[in-house]
Scaffold this motif. Sequence first.
Motif, PDB file in Angstrom:
ATOM      1  N   LEU A 578       7.529 -10.369  -7.716  1.00  0.00           N
ATOM      2  CA  LEU A 578       6.502 -10.935  -6.847  1.00  0.00           C
ATOM      3  C   LEU A 578       5.573  -9.856  -6.286  1.00  0.00           C
ATOM      4  O   LEU A 578       4.349 -10.040  -6.221  1.00  0.00           O
ATOM      5  N   LEU A 579       6.142  -8.731  -5.879  1.00  0.00           N
ATOM      6  CA  LEU A 579       5.312  -7.637  -5.341  1.00  0.00           C
ATOM      7  C   LEU A 579       4.395  -7.066  -6.409  1.00  0.00           C
ATOM      8  O   LEU A 579       3.219  -6.777  -6.143  1.00  0.00           O
ATOM      9  N   ASN A 580       4.920  -6.879  -7.602  1.00  0.00           N
ATOM     10  CA  ASN A 580       4.084  -6.352  -8.686  1.00  0.00           C
ATOM     11  C   ASN A 580       2.961  -7.307  -9.038  1.00  0.00           C
ATOM     12  O   ASN A 580       1.831  -6.884  -9.325  1.00  0.00           O
ATOM     13  N   ASP A 581       3.263  -8.611  -9.011  1.00  0.00           N
ATOM     14  CA  ASP A 581       2.219  -9.598  -9.323  1.00  0.00           C
ATOM     15  C   ASP A 581       1.112  -9.590  -8.275  1.00  0.00           C
ATOM     16  O   ASP A 581      -0.047  -9.894  -8.594  1.00  0.00           O
ATOM     17  N   ARG A 582       1.434  -9.275  -7.048  1.00  0.00           N
ATOM     18  CA  ARG A 582       0.428  -9.225  -5.988  1.00  0.00           C
ATOM     19  C   ARG A 582      -0.340  -7.897  -5.961  1.00  0.00           C
ATOM     20  O   ARG A 582      -1.229  -7.723  -5.123  1.00  0.00           O
ATOM     21  N   GLY A 583       0.002  -6.958  -6.848  1.00  0.00           N
ATOM     22  CA  GLY A 583      -0.699  -5.673  -6.891  1.00  0.00           C
ATOM     23  C   GLY A 583      -0.216  -4.667  -5.878  1.00  0.00           C
ATOM     24  O   GLY A 583      -0.897  -3.663  -5.637  1.00  0.00           O
ATOM     25  N   PRO A 586       4.740   0.796  -4.778  1.00  0.00           N
ATOM     26  CA  PRO A 586       5.595   1.539  -3.834  1.00  0.00           C
ATOM     27  C   PRO A 586       4.778   2.429  -2.912  1.00  0.00           C
ATOM     28  O   PRO A 586       3.873   3.140  -3.349  1.00  0.00           O
ATOM     29  N   GLY A 587       5.069   2.395  -1.655  1.00  0.00           N
ATOM     30  CA  GLY A 587       4.279   3.094  -0.643  1.00  0.00           C
ATOM     31  C   GLY A 587       3.387   2.145   0.106  1.00  0.00           C
ATOM     32  O   GLY A 587       2.759   2.519   1.087  1.00  0.00           O
ATOM     33  N   GLY A 588       3.272   0.917  -0.356  1.00  0.00           N
ATOM     34  CA  GLY A 588       2.483  -0.082   0.345  1.00  0.00           C
ATOM     35  C   GLY A 588       1.026  -0.094  -0.033  1.00  0.00           C
ATOM     36  O   GLY A 588       0.241  -0.799   0.577  1.00  0.00           O
ATOM     37  N   CYS A 589       0.592   0.712  -1.052  1.00  0.00           N
ATOM     38  CA  CYS A 589      -0.818   0.785  -1.426  1.00  0.00           C
ATOM     39  C   CYS A 589      -1.142  -0.321  -2.416  1.00  0.00           C
ATOM     40  O   CYS A 589      -0.386  -0.566  -3.358  1.00  0.00           O
ATOM     41  N   VAL A 590      -2.246  -0.964  -2.192  1.00  0.00           N
ATOM     42  CA  VAL A 590      -2.714  -1.984  -3.124  1.00  0.00           C
ATOM     43  C   VAL A 590      -3.709  -1.317  -4.058  1.00  0.00           C
ATOM     44  O   VAL A 590      -4.866  -1.127  -3.725  1.00  0.00           O
ATOM     45  N   ARG A 591      -3.234  -0.909  -5.223  1.00  0.00           N
ATOM     46  CA  ARG A 591      -4.080  -0.203  -6.179  1.00  0.00           C
ATOM     47  C   ARG A 591      -3.878  -0.823  -7.561  1.00  0.00           C
ATOM     48  O   ARG A 591      -3.204  -0.252  -8.421  1.00  0.00           O
ATOM     49  N   PRO A 592      -4.391  -2.007  -7.796  1.00  0.00           N
ATOM     50  CA  PRO A 592      -4.170  -2.663  -9.092  1.00  0.00           C
ATOM     51  C   PRO A 592      -4.720  -1.818 -10.228  1.00  0.00           C
ATOM     52  O   PRO A 592      -5.879  -1.400 -10.197  1.00  0.00           O
ATOM     53  N   GLY A 593      -3.893  -1.598 -11.207  1.00  0.00           N
ATOM     54  CA  GLY A 593      -4.344  -0.878 -12.389  1.00  0.00           C
ATOM     55  C   GLY A 593      -4.526   0.601 -12.204  1.00  0.00           C
ATOM     56  O   GLY A 593      -4.974   1.277 -13.105  1.00  0.00           O
ATOM     57  N   LYS A 594      -4.215   1.162 -11.024  1.00  0.00           N
ATOM     58  CA  LYS A 594      -4.454   2.574 -10.784  1.00  0.00           C
ATOM     59  C   LYS A 594      -3.162   3.365 -10.609  1.00  0.00           C
ATOM     60  O   LYS A 594      -3.198   4.515 -10.237  1.00  0.00           O
ATOM     61  N   SER A 595      -2.015   2.712 -10.833  1.00  0.00           N
ATOM     62  CA  SER A 595      -0.751   3.411 -10.670  1.00  0.00           C
ATOM     63  C   SER A 595       0.242   2.867 -11.675  1.00  0.00           C
ATOM     64  O   SER A 595       0.354   1.660 -11.882  1.00  0.00           O
ATOM     65  N   ASN A 596       0.998   3.752 -12.297  1.00  0.00           N
ATOM     66  CA  ASN A 596       2.027   3.354 -13.242  1.00  0.00           C
ATOM     67  C   ASN A 596       3.363   3.094 -12.557  1.00  0.00           C
ATOM     68  O   ASN A 596       4.306   2.641 -13.199  1.00  0.00           O
ATOM     69  N   ILE A 597       3.485   3.416 -11.288  1.00  0.00           N
ATOM     70  CA  ILE A 597       4.727   3.217 -10.544  1.00  0.00           C
ATOM     71  C   ILE A 597       4.774   1.773 -10.055  1.00  0.00           C
ATOM     72  O   ILE A 597       3.842   1.299  -9.394  1.00  0.00           O
ATOM     73  N   ARG A 598       5.867   1.070 -10.393  1.00  0.00           N
ATOM     74  CA  ARG A 598       6.000  -0.343 -10.034  1.00  0.00           C
ATOM     75  C   ARG A 598       7.352  -0.557  -9.364  1.00  0.00           C
ATOM     76  O   ARG A 598       8.268   0.262  -9.452  1.00  0.00           O
TER      77      ARG A 598
END
Length: 694
Positions: A578-583, A586-598
């Motif tokens: 659910l968290l990954n689907d919302r973008g 980890p760390g609480g940053c909303v960075r869709p498509g800008k981080s490989n860490i999920r």
Amino acid sequence: MNASLKVQPHHLERSAYLYVRQSSMRQVLENVESTKRQYALRGRATALGWRDEQIVTIDSDQGESGASASWREGFQRLVTDVGMGRAGIVMGLEVSRLARNNADWHRLLEICALADTLILDEDGIYDPASFNDRLLLGLKGTMSEAELHVLKARLRGGILNKVNRGEYRCLLPTGFVYDDLGNVVLDPDSQVRETITYFFETFLRVGSASQTVKVFKKEGLLFPSRMRNAKFLVFQHLTASTALRMLNNPRYAGAYAYGRRHYRKLADGRKVPRKRDRNDWLACIPDAHPGYITWEQYQQNLAVLATNGRGYKVARSSPPREGAALLQGRAICGRCGRYLRLRYATRRGRQEAWYVCDRAHGARGEPCCQSIAGAPIDEAVGALIVASMTPAAVELAWEIRREIEARHDEADRLRLRAIERAKFDADLAQRRFMLVDPGNRLVADTLEQEWNDKLRILADAREQRERSQQQERLILDDAIRDRLIAMTADFKTLWRDPSLANRERKRLLAYIVEDVTLVKLPDEGTTKIHVRFKAGKTETLTAQNPKTSAQQVKTQPEVLELIDKLLDDHTCSQIAQLLNDRGIRPGGCVRPGKSNIRFDALRVSYIAHRNGLRSRRDRLRDRGMLTKPEAAARLGIHEATLTRWVEYGLAKRHAYNDHAFLYEVPDSHPPVKHSSRWDRLTDRAKAAHSERGI
């Protein structure tokens, strides 16, 4: 004692040394009688009993001053031979010929006394081992040294008298010449005058000698050089040493100055110049002759150079450079009062600036005062400048445009002067070639080659001017015009334009802000910024400090709250999805498509445990749910039967991870199904429980 009686047989067994010297080459050429008198002392040696082949003449020091022996090879040879016991007598016309320095003279006397060597001058023969003779020779040496001082003082007094009136002629820097009446005037060559004028205007604009050199290099301009007031001019590339020498020379401000340096001789004879303080100059007469700048402008240039070259222990406002830090040379530590230093680091593909106060750490090993990220500070100060400059944006835009156009016009005028000079040289070379006899091929070929070289220089000058005109026209017509229009409409847009050089922002800041004091408040995560303007007004700002590495990877409170809420109805793997689907990363940053860490199940479980969140299993237990054995015992059935009940919907189970469940016990038994197979299963379950004693 008779002089001839001082000469003993053991003296005659050794050589007689005749030392011949004149103080300058002019005396060697003009004072021929003195030279003849010195060489005539050979006859004195012959009369005393020395043979001609025993007389050694040392005249290699002709044209050398007797003030010191360090650079006189002949005198050093004489002292060496006397010390080796080779000399029976040393001859000189007078004491001043041998030395005009008491240290050298008494050293020679000491060596002669030890080696039992006689000394002869025009007045007589002396034995340095005898007290009376040595006393007399010492007095003669003292008088010789005093005579030299009197001669120098007399000549020096005449020079200083003319210096005080500003009439003493000395070498003039490039750009000045003496006219027929001996007055100092500007160079009649218009190209020289305009180039020097442009040099001072450029320094006033950029505020740095090295930047001035770069401007001349970029615009393809050459600088004149006239060696020792020679009429022949050379145009060459401007160097930093030439620029500094011109900026420090008061003659360009129209002032007559003398005695700005004094020279000291070292032991090896070299002269070392040392600068005098301005108050110690022998003469400084402002407005003594025409100049290229005013005396006030000269003083301002010196102040700029002094500011640029100051050390880190004092206030420093260095010339603007290309670095990203906006407060270069203007940021002050709010804790110790020192000027902050700059540190740059390349991170994540971009350059980051930091204001650091670490001088106490480097000097005394003390902890660093503070280290502040530059980006938030520069952004806050830039916003303040934008707010301050917006009302005057239109006036500033036209002022900048006029300055740029005037600068380009002046550079083009200098290029035209260079073309005129090259054309004159080419025409002169052509006339020389036309006047030579065509049959004299040896001379004609040389003149033809010179003519071709001058034509090539003329073509290069014209090509350079055309190329520069095209570049400047492109800059003025496109980039500068668009930038000025943007400034007129919105100064904020221009200030944040990535194509605007950082040096230009710093130059603008230097006219508005005196200094900026920074105080980091780590407990609050902010930095206090106290801005002091040129007019005395102050402004206090607050900038948010960037997060540390630990803070950047720390889960944000809103994410923790969301995980806590989802744990009521979802497992860790479901929450991660659910968290990954919302973008959310980890760390609480909303960075869709800008981080490989999920997020994954393990990470969600770790976050919940680390932050003290109740696990899903505990939450289900609080709601009265039982484990599989507990539920089977409560219902009085086998665990396998409970599994079948869940499959048929007779009982409910809730997962608390990907492979474990808790069971919800129904309030009453499920209805009995009338089927032989169901009865057999129920009977078997009861029998199994009976055997186990349940």
